[in-house]
Structures are given as structure tokens and as C-alpha cells.
Design an enzyme around this catalytic site. Sequence first.
Site, PDB file in Angstrom:
ATOM      1  N   GLU A 106       1.266  -0.869   0.003  1.00  0.00           N
ATOM      2  CA  GLU A 106      -0.199   0.112  -0.073  1.00  0.00           C
ATOM      3  C   GLU A 106       1.214   1.255   0.018  1.00  0.00           C
ATOM      4  O   GLU A 106       1.948   1.393   0.765  1.00  0.00           O
ATOM      5  CB  GLU A 106      -0.373  -0.375   1.106  1.00  0.00           C
ATOM      6  CG  GLU A 106      -1.732   0.831   0.944  1.00  0.00           C
ATOM      7  CD  GLU A 106      -2.447   1.576   2.339  1.00  0.00           C
ATOM      8  OE1 GLU A 106      -2.950   0.599   3.045  1.00  0.00           O
ATOM      9  OE2 GLU A 106      -4.027   2.047   2.309  1.00  0.00           O
TER      10      GLU A 106
ATOM     11  N   GLU B  61       4.990   4.493   3.363  1.00  0.00           N
ATOM     12  CA  GLU B  61       4.328   6.204   3.901  1.00  0.00           C
ATOM     13  C   GLU B  61       5.475   7.210   3.926  1.00  0.00           C
ATOM     14  O   GLU B  61       6.509   6.721   4.552  1.00  0.00           O
ATOM     15  CB  GLU B  61       3.435   6.325   5.074  1.00  0.00           C
ATOM     16  CG  GLU B  61       3.129   6.686   5.445  1.00  0.00           C
ATOM     17  CD  GLU B  61       2.537   7.957   4.991  1.00  0.00           C
ATOM     18  OE1 GLU B  61       0.920   7.257   4.513  1.00  0.00           O
ATOM     19  OE2 GLU B  61       2.975   9.487   5.130  1.00  0.00           O
TER      20      GLU B  61
ATOM     21  N   ASP C 198      -2.829  12.085  -2.441  1.00  0.00           N
ATOM     22  CA  ASP C 198      -2.994  13.786  -2.472  1.00  0.00           C
ATOM     23  C   ASP C 198      -3.411  13.624  -3.727  1.00  0.00           C
ATOM     24  O   ASP C 198      -2.176  13.858  -4.687  1.00  0.00           O
ATOM     25  CB  ASP C 198      -1.404  14.467  -2.074  1.00  0.00           C
ATOM     26  CG  ASP C 198      -1.078  13.748  -0.066  1.00  0.00           C
ATOM     27  OD1 ASP C 198      -2.440  13.890   0.064  1.00  0.00           O
ATOM     28  OD2 ASP C 198      -0.339  13.572  -0.549  1.00  0.00           O
TER      29      ASP C 198
ATOM     30  N   LYS D 239      -2.798  22.736  -7.455  1.00  0.00           N
ATOM     31  CA  LYS D 239      -2.908  23.984  -8.422  1.00  0.00           C
ATOM     32  C   LYS D 239      -1.617  22.800  -9.287  1.00  0.00           C
ATOM     33  O   LYS D 239      -0.710  21.756  -9.307  1.00  0.00           O
ATOM     34  CB  LYS D 239      -1.289  24.194  -7.167  1.00  0.00           C
ATOM     35  CG  LYS D 239      -2.856  24.988  -6.588  1.00  0.00           C
ATOM     36  CD  LYS D 239      -1.578  25.758  -5.611  1.00  0.00           C
ATOM     37  CE  LYS D 239      -2.582  26.910  -4.842  1.00  0.00           C
ATOM     38  NZ  LYS D 239      -1.646  26.658  -3.195  1.00  0.00           N
TER      39      LYS D 239
ATOM     40  N   ASP E  15     -11.327  10.758  -3.904  1.00  0.00           N
ATOM     41  CA  ASP E  15     -12.557  11.286  -4.215  1.00  0.00           C
ATOM     42  C   ASP E  15     -12.841  12.586  -4.873  1.00  0.00           C
ATOM     43  O   ASP E  15     -13.814  13.456  -5.202  1.00  0.00           O
ATOM     44  CB  ASP E  15     -12.846  11.984  -2.060  1.00  0.00           C
ATOM     45  CG  ASP E  15     -11.916  12.756  -2.284  1.00  0.00           C
ATOM     46  OD1 ASP E  15     -10.335  12.841  -2.445  1.00  0.00           O
ATOM     47  OD2 ASP E  15     -11.751  13.616  -1.989  1.00  0.00           O
TER      48      ASP E  15
ATOM     49  N   PHE F 207      -9.716   8.410   5.707  1.00  0.00           N
ATOM     50  CA  PHE F 207      -9.828   9.724   4.564  1.00  0.00           C
ATOM     51  C   PHE F 207     -11.401   9.223   3.986  1.00  0.00           C
ATOM     52  O   PHE F 207     -12.160   9.516   4.130  1.00  0.00           O
ATOM     53  CB  PHE F 207      -8.979  10.009   3.328  1.00  0.00           C
ATOM     54  CG  PHE F 207      -8.003  10.993   4.185  1.00  0.00           C
ATOM     55  CD1 PHE F 207      -6.680  10.516   4.876  1.00  0.00           C
ATOM     56  CD2 PHE F 207      -7.971  11.880   3.505  1.00  0.00           C
ATOM     57  CE1 PHE F 207      -6.121  11.912   4.738  1.00  0.00           C
ATOM     58  CE2 PHE F 207      -6.958  13.129   3.618  1.00  0.00           C
ATOM     59  CZ  PHE F 207      -5.881  12.757   4.584  1.00  0.00           C
ATOM     60  N   GLU F 208     -11.474   7.772   3.012  1.00  0.00           N
ATOM     61  CA  GLU F 208     -12.322   7.386   2.762  1.00  0.00           C
ATOM     62  C   GLU F 208     -13.554   7.788   4.039  1.00  0.00           C
ATOM     63  O   GLU F 208     -14.550   7.747   3.628  1.00  0.00           O
ATOM     64  CB  GLU F 208     -12.679   5.538   3.174  1.00  0.00           C
ATOM     65  CG  GLU F 208     -13.146   5.167   2.368  1.00  0.00           C
ATOM     66  CD  GLU F 208     -14.033   3.578   2.763  1.00  0.00           C
ATOM     67  OE1 GLU F 208     -13.934   2.903   3.733  1.00  0.00           O
ATOM     68  OE2 GLU F 208     -14.131   3.101   1.536  1.00  0.00           O
TER      69      GLU F 208
HETATM   70  C1  SAM Z   1      -4.750  12.227   1.891  1.00  0.00           C
HETATM   71  S1  SAM Z   1      -3.196  10.777   2.096  1.00  0.00           S
HETATM   72  C2  SAM Z   1      -4.359   9.259   2.505  1.00  0.00           C
HETATM   73  C3  SAM Z   1      -3.910   7.911   3.726  1.00  0.00           C
HETATM   74  C4  SAM Z   1      -4.765   7.370   3.482  1.00  0.00           C
HETATM   75  N1  SAM Z   1      -4.741   6.392   2.359  1.00  0.00           N
HETATM   76  C5  SAM Z   1      -6.042   7.122   4.029  1.00  0.00           C
HETATM   77  O1  SAM Z   1      -7.018   6.824   2.677  1.00  0.00           O
HETATM   78  O2  SAM Z   1      -6.186   7.363   5.139  1.00  0.00           O
HETATM   79  C6  SAM Z   1      -2.110  10.571   1.864  1.00  0.00           C
HETATM   80  C7  SAM Z   1      -0.756   9.850   1.907  1.00  0.00           C
HETATM   81  O3  SAM Z   1      -0.051   9.158   1.047  1.00  0.00           O
HETATM   82  C8  SAM Z   1       1.375  10.142   1.610  1.00  0.00           C
HETATM   83  N2  SAM Z   1       2.091  10.373   0.142  1.00  0.00           N
HETATM   84  C9  SAM Z   1       1.767  10.854  -0.996  1.00  0.00           C
HETATM   85  N3  SAM Z   1       3.075  10.904  -1.831  1.00  0.00           N
HETATM   86  C10 SAM Z   1       3.790   9.242  -1.389  1.00  0.00           C
HETATM   87  C11 SAM Z   1       4.673   8.992  -1.526  1.00  0.00           C
HETATM   88  N4  SAM Z   1       5.689   9.266  -2.912  1.00  0.00           N
HETATM   89  N5  SAM Z   1       4.852   8.041  -1.584  1.00  0.00           N
HETATM   90  C12 SAM Z   1       4.723   6.932  -0.771  1.00  0.00           C
HETATM   91  N6  SAM Z   1       3.130   7.806   0.564  1.00  0.00           N
HETATM   92  C13 SAM Z   1       3.075   9.203   0.118  1.00  0.00           C
HETATM   93  C14 SAM Z   1       0.903  11.177   2.188  1.00  0.00           C
HETATM   94  O4  SAM Z   1       1.883  11.318   3.841  1.00  0.00           O
HETATM   95  C15 SAM Z   1       0.030  10.933   2.998  1.00  0.00           C
HETATM   96  O5  SAM Z   1      -0.002   9.873   4.788  1.00  0.00           O
END
Ligand code: SAM
Length: 235
Positions: free
Chosen positions: A61, A86, A136, A140, A172, A214-215
Amino acid sequence: MPSPTGKPAFNPRMHQGGKLSFRARTDKSDEDPGDRLVFGGQDPAPLEELVPASFRDIEIEIGPGKGGFLLAATERQPAVFFLGIEAAPGYASLAASKLHSLRRQNGLLLIDNGKLYLEDRVPAASLRAVHVYYPDPWPKRRHAGRRFFTPEVPAMLARVLRDDGYLYVATDNAAYAGQIARVLGTAPELVRDRAEEERLLADGQGVAFSPTNFERKYQEEGRILRRYAFAKARQ
Ligand SMILES: C[S@@+](CC[C@H](N)C(=O)[O-])C[C@H]1O[C@@H](n2cnc3c(N)ncnc32)[C@H](O)[C@@H]1O
């Protein structure tokens, strides 16, 4: 992790493929991540060193955040090994501490840039699935390069997936969903599998898509959630 000055140590890996170093938050958690947390640093261990040889099925994941999916998946599928990659140390540590307190031996958190790790530390045809939930969206235009689903990603994913492997994605964000549909939907390496999406949505939590932190947040806000399953295309 924090340097003696208290600032996160500079890690060039986090500057590649997404400029993630700004996310290197310090870990304020008092929880103990025990042996369920691995620091990638500048030279992360390859996948075969992180996964005990007894596991035949491995899933990764990317961006598990607080670890909602990893927790459910490691419980529901004890014979499968789940590696969460992560970028934010604080989240990785929090998720690892939950696995540790439950003594889950089939899950691990790695602090690294997931995109780079797939590219240079994961052997070909080694994964049963890659999960990317609520990445994410970087709305922008000047930040678009930081998104996970950029044009080189389908080939990268197809390399690490087994022939029966799947990519599972949820978002989303309508604009990002459009980019995902363009990038993944037009790639010769992957093919969308709507029957698999329906099957998994009926199958409940801990297999794919659900649950994530986040879901839950987005469901409470009444947002439309889009979930996709892509199989590796037959050559
Ligand atoms: C919006 S959060 C979603 C977290 C989780 N998947 C959820 O649905 O609750 C996005 C997560 O991806 C991590 N992230 C973003 N780019 C990443 C990358 N290239 N490698 C590992 N983690 C990353 C961020 O630090 C953050 O914790």
C-alpha cells in the site's frame, strides 16, 4: 527522522519523484512502533529483505496514512504480507505502533517515497496487489508533478505486479479521477476490471478499497468516492 537540531534530516530520496521532504514531520507519538517500522533512509532495504520468506503473497500500500486499511487487511488475510510505504514518518510510526500492539507479523511500515521504492527496490512480478487510496490530489497546476499517477506509472506498476496482480485505487477528487482514468485507462499495460470492482465492494473490508481514514472522513462529508481495479494486461 529528526536530526540533532530537531529538524527532519535531509533525504535526497524524498526529493525525487514527488518532492516529499516537506512531509517529514517529526513523530510526536508516544506509541511504540516496535519491530513493525523500518526507516528507508537513503538506501532502503529491498523487498526480499523486508518480507519473511514464508509469505508467498505480498501486497504493497502506497501512502497508508494512519493505517486503517493495513490494520484491517492484516487481520482479514493472515497469510498475505502487507507492506505500507509511507512518506510521513509520524503517520508511518502511528500505523506501525497499531500493528505492533496487535502483534501482527504480516504487516510492516516503511518510511520512504513509495514511487521510488517500487521502481528500484521491488523485483519484477513480485506483487499480488498495489493499493493507492486517496492519494494527495495536488490541485495546483505547478504541483501536478507531485501526483502519484503520472504517465510513467502504469509501466512501473506492470513491472512489479504478478500476471494475476491488481492495482486498486480510490479517490474522492473528480479532477484527479479524470487524470487517473486518462493515465491508467489508456495504458497498454493495465486493463480496468469492473467485475472485480463490484466483487470487492460486495466483499467487505480488508481486501481492497476499505476501510481507510480518509474514506471515513469523505463518507461523512457526503463526497462521491470513486474506486477502480486495474488488472495487469495479458501480453
Ligand atoms: C491523503 S493521505 C491518504 C491516507 C490513507 N491512504 C487514507 O486513505 O486514509 C495520502 C498519504 O500518502 C502519503 N504519500 C504521498 N505521496 C507518497 C509517496 N510518494 N510515497 C509514500 N507515501 C506518500 C502521504 O504522506 C499521506 O499519508
